[in-house]
Structure formats: structure tokens, C-alpha cells
Design a protein around this motif. Structure first.
Motif, mmCIF file in Angstrom:
data_model
loop_
_atom_site.group_PDB
_atom_site.id
_atom_site.type_symbol
_atom_site.label_atom_id
_atom_site.label_comp_id
_atom_site.label_asym_id
_atom_site.label_seq_id
_atom_site.Cartn_x
_atom_site.Cartn_y
_atom_site.Cartn_z
ATOM 1 N N LEU A 165 0.862 -1.177 0.000
ATOM 2 C CA LEU A 165 0.000 0.000 0.000
ATOM 3 C C LEU A 165 0.903 1.234 0.000
ATOM 4 C CD1 LEU A 165 -2.588 -1.033 2.746
ATOM 5 C CD2 LEU A 165 -2.808 -1.262 0.276
ATOM 6 N N ARG A 166 0.712 2.100 -0.979
ATOM 7 C CA ARG A 166 1.557 3.286 -1.115
ATOM 8 C C ARG A 166 0.802 4.539 -0.669
ATOM 9 N NH1 ARG A 166 3.201 1.519 -7.185
ATOM 10 N NH2 ARG A 166 0.952 1.159 -7.139
ATOM 11 N N GLY A 167 1.520 5.421 0.011
ATOM 12 C CA GLY A 167 0.930 6.686 0.439
ATOM 13 C C GLY A 167 -0.315 6.508 1.279
ATOM 14 N N VAL A 168 -0.218 5.750 2.366
ATOM 15 C CA VAL A 168 -1.399 5.396 3.149
ATOM 16 C C VAL A 168 -2.021 6.629 3.809
ATOM 17 C CG1 VAL A 168 -0.579 3.064 3.594
ATOM 18 C CG2 VAL A 168 -0.059 4.875 5.217
ATOM 19 N N THR A 169 -3.319 6.548 4.054
ATOM 20 C CA THR A 169 -4.073 7.578 4.755
ATOM 21 C C THR A 169 -4.838 6.918 5.899
ATOM 22 O OG1 THR A 169 -6.119 7.334 3.464
ATOM 23 C CG2 THR A 169 -4.381 8.733 2.530
ATOM 24 N N GLN A 170 -5.524 7.728 6.685
ATOM 25 C CA GLN A 170 -6.324 7.185 7.781
ATOM 26 C C GLN A 170 -7.444 6.284 7.278
ATOM 27 O OE1 GLN A 170 -5.927 7.266 11.104
ATOM 28 N NE2 GLN A 170 -3.978 8.335 10.810
#
Length: 262
Positions: free
Chosen positions: A228-233
Motif C-alpha cells: 500500500l503506497r501513500g497510506v491515509t487514515q
């Protein structure tokens, strides 16, 4: 959104008689019905089997049921059925092995590997599309042998790193995968069609098939691990990996992704 015009007419081809000027400008998510579901029977399908896409909670007051091969290509119609007229018409993808029932279910007889792929059910009421639901079919060319290919230990998933900061990458690494893998299926959350992230078939080495939960930031490796790239909440939470084995068995492994706030 421009909806489809669906009606019966004289002088049209059999398929056009039930489905005419199909034009879908919406995305998959905008028109997906929240209640109607499709259950595949049996769950694991071998070459030569009959498979039923059983429809649950078909919307009421529909005038046309239409099945398609694929997700969004409305030219790949299998068939359409008008319940109030008890009238059905084949589509371009009809092979003579498909039957559409009054409850919306689709039966495909004597399946083969070419039948592998997504199948989409669309329902219409007086020219307006009111629901769209899809299911994935994998047809296995099994080589049956006595006994089962056992695995030495249960597969697990490790988050690397265990807790990831927003904007960074995280690898969900598969540990102790079985040796007789046919397919990996990743879900964002519990096992449900709408939660599919991606499907990677190991047997035929085809490219990854991405599902409704795919964000464009995921990468699925041949060992089943998910990047997973550039994860967010929004990425935090449960992830489920389903591993299908050549001995018709399957395994599931789960991991909870922790995302640190900035």
C-alpha cells in the motif's frame, strides 16, 4: 448520469429488443445497489461443472433483468429477461449454456477456463437502471489426486512496519504460504465482493484483476504480499487474504493495519 433505455420493440435484433441504446456514464460505485447480492454456487468451480449465480434481494417492480460478461462493457451482453412478459432474449456473449431465471439468477452449464472473469447483473425499471451488482468466477482445471496436499503451517500476514505514518508505504507480507497455491484474493475488511482489492491467479500467470476497493495505490506480488503506497487514515483497519489451493481447500489470514496520525 445518463441511464439506459430498455424496452421491447419490433424490428430490432433479439438483443436490441430488450436492451437498446445502453449508455453508462457513471462509475461502478455510483450505481451499485446496496442490498442486492450474488452468491456463487458452488464456491469453487472446476472445469465441466455447472455454476449458479444466485441473486438475493432482487429489487421489486423491475421490468428487465440483464446479465453481462465483464464489469462495465455493455456490449458483452449474455442475455436479458422481462419478468412481466416472461420473455427472454440472448445477447452477443450467449453460448447456449446460460439460463436466466425469474429471480434474476444466472445458470452457466459445463463451464470452462474461458468462462473465468467478472459477471455483472443490471436491473431496469421502465428504462431506468436501478441496480448493478457483479461477481467473479474462477474456473479451475483441476488434476484430481488421492489425498490432499497439506501445508506445514498456517499462513499469516505481517505488517511492515507494524505501524505506518500517513503518506508512507506499508507492506502486508505473507508468511508461510502453502505450496499448492492457485489464487490470492485480498479484501479491505471482511470477505465480501464489494471489499475486493485485487485477485492474483498464480496458475495462469495473468495480470492482477482489481476489484471495487482498489484505490490505485496497491500492488499485489506473486507471493501474495500486498503493498500500500501513500497510506491515509482511510486505509487503517482490517485486511483479509483468502488463499485458494489446488486441492480445493482455502485459507484465510487477517491483519490489522495501524496508521499513525501526522
Amino acid at each position: 448520469m445518463e441511464e439506459s433505455t430498455v424496452f421491447l420493440c419490433k424490428g430490432c435484433t433479439p438483443w436490441q429488443g430488450l436492451l437498446l441504446t445502453v449508455s453508462l456514464l457513471s462509475s461502478w460505485h455510483l450505481s451499485t445497489n446496496a442490498h442486492m447480492t450474488i452468491e456463487k454456487v458452488p464456491t469453487l468451480v472446476a472445469e465441466g461443472d455447472d455454476v449458479l449465480f444466485h441473486v438475493n434481494d432482487l429489487p421489486e417492480d423491475i421490468t428487465t433483468i440483464a446479465w453481462f460478461k465483464g464489469l462495465r462493457n455493455t456490449t458483452q451482453g449474455i442475455g436479458a429477461y422481462a419478468p412481466h412478459l416472461n420473455l427472454s432474449r440472448p445477447g452477443p456473449m450467449y453460448s447456449g449454456r446460460e439460463t436466466i431465471y425469474r429471480n434474476g439468477s444466472l445458470l452457466i452449464k459445463n463451464v470452462n477456463p474461458m468462462d473465468t472473469g467478472f459477471y455483472t447483473l443490471r436491473t431496469y425499471s421502465h428504462g431506468t437502471m436501478i441496480s448493478i451488482t457483479s461477481a467473479y468466477l474462477q474456473v479451475y482445471a483441476f488434476i484430481w489426486k488421492c489425498g490432499r496436499l497439506a501445508t506445514s503451517s498456517q499462513s499469516t500476514i505481517e505488517s511492515l512496519p507494524p505501524s505506518v505514518a500517513e503518506g508512507r508505504n506499508v507492506l502486508l507480507l505473507v508468511r508461510n504460504p502453502p505450496e499448492n497455491i492457485v489464487e490470492f484474493v485480498w479484501f479491505k475488511g471482511v470477505v465480501d465482493f464489494k471489499n475486493i482489492l485485487g485477485i492474483r491467479n498464480i496458475a495462469d500467470r495473468k495480470p492482477t484483476v482489481w476489484g471495487p476497493a482498489y484505490s490505485g495505490r496497491e500492488r499485489l506480488y506473486s507471493d501474495g504480499s500486498l503493498l500500500l503506497r501513500g497510506v491515509t487514515q482511510k486505509d487503517r483497519g482490517l485486511y483479509t487474504l483468502r488463499i485458494l489451493r489446488a486441492d480445493t481447500g482455502n485459507e484465510e489470514a487477517l491483519v490489522q493495519l495501524q496508521v499513525e496520525s501526522k
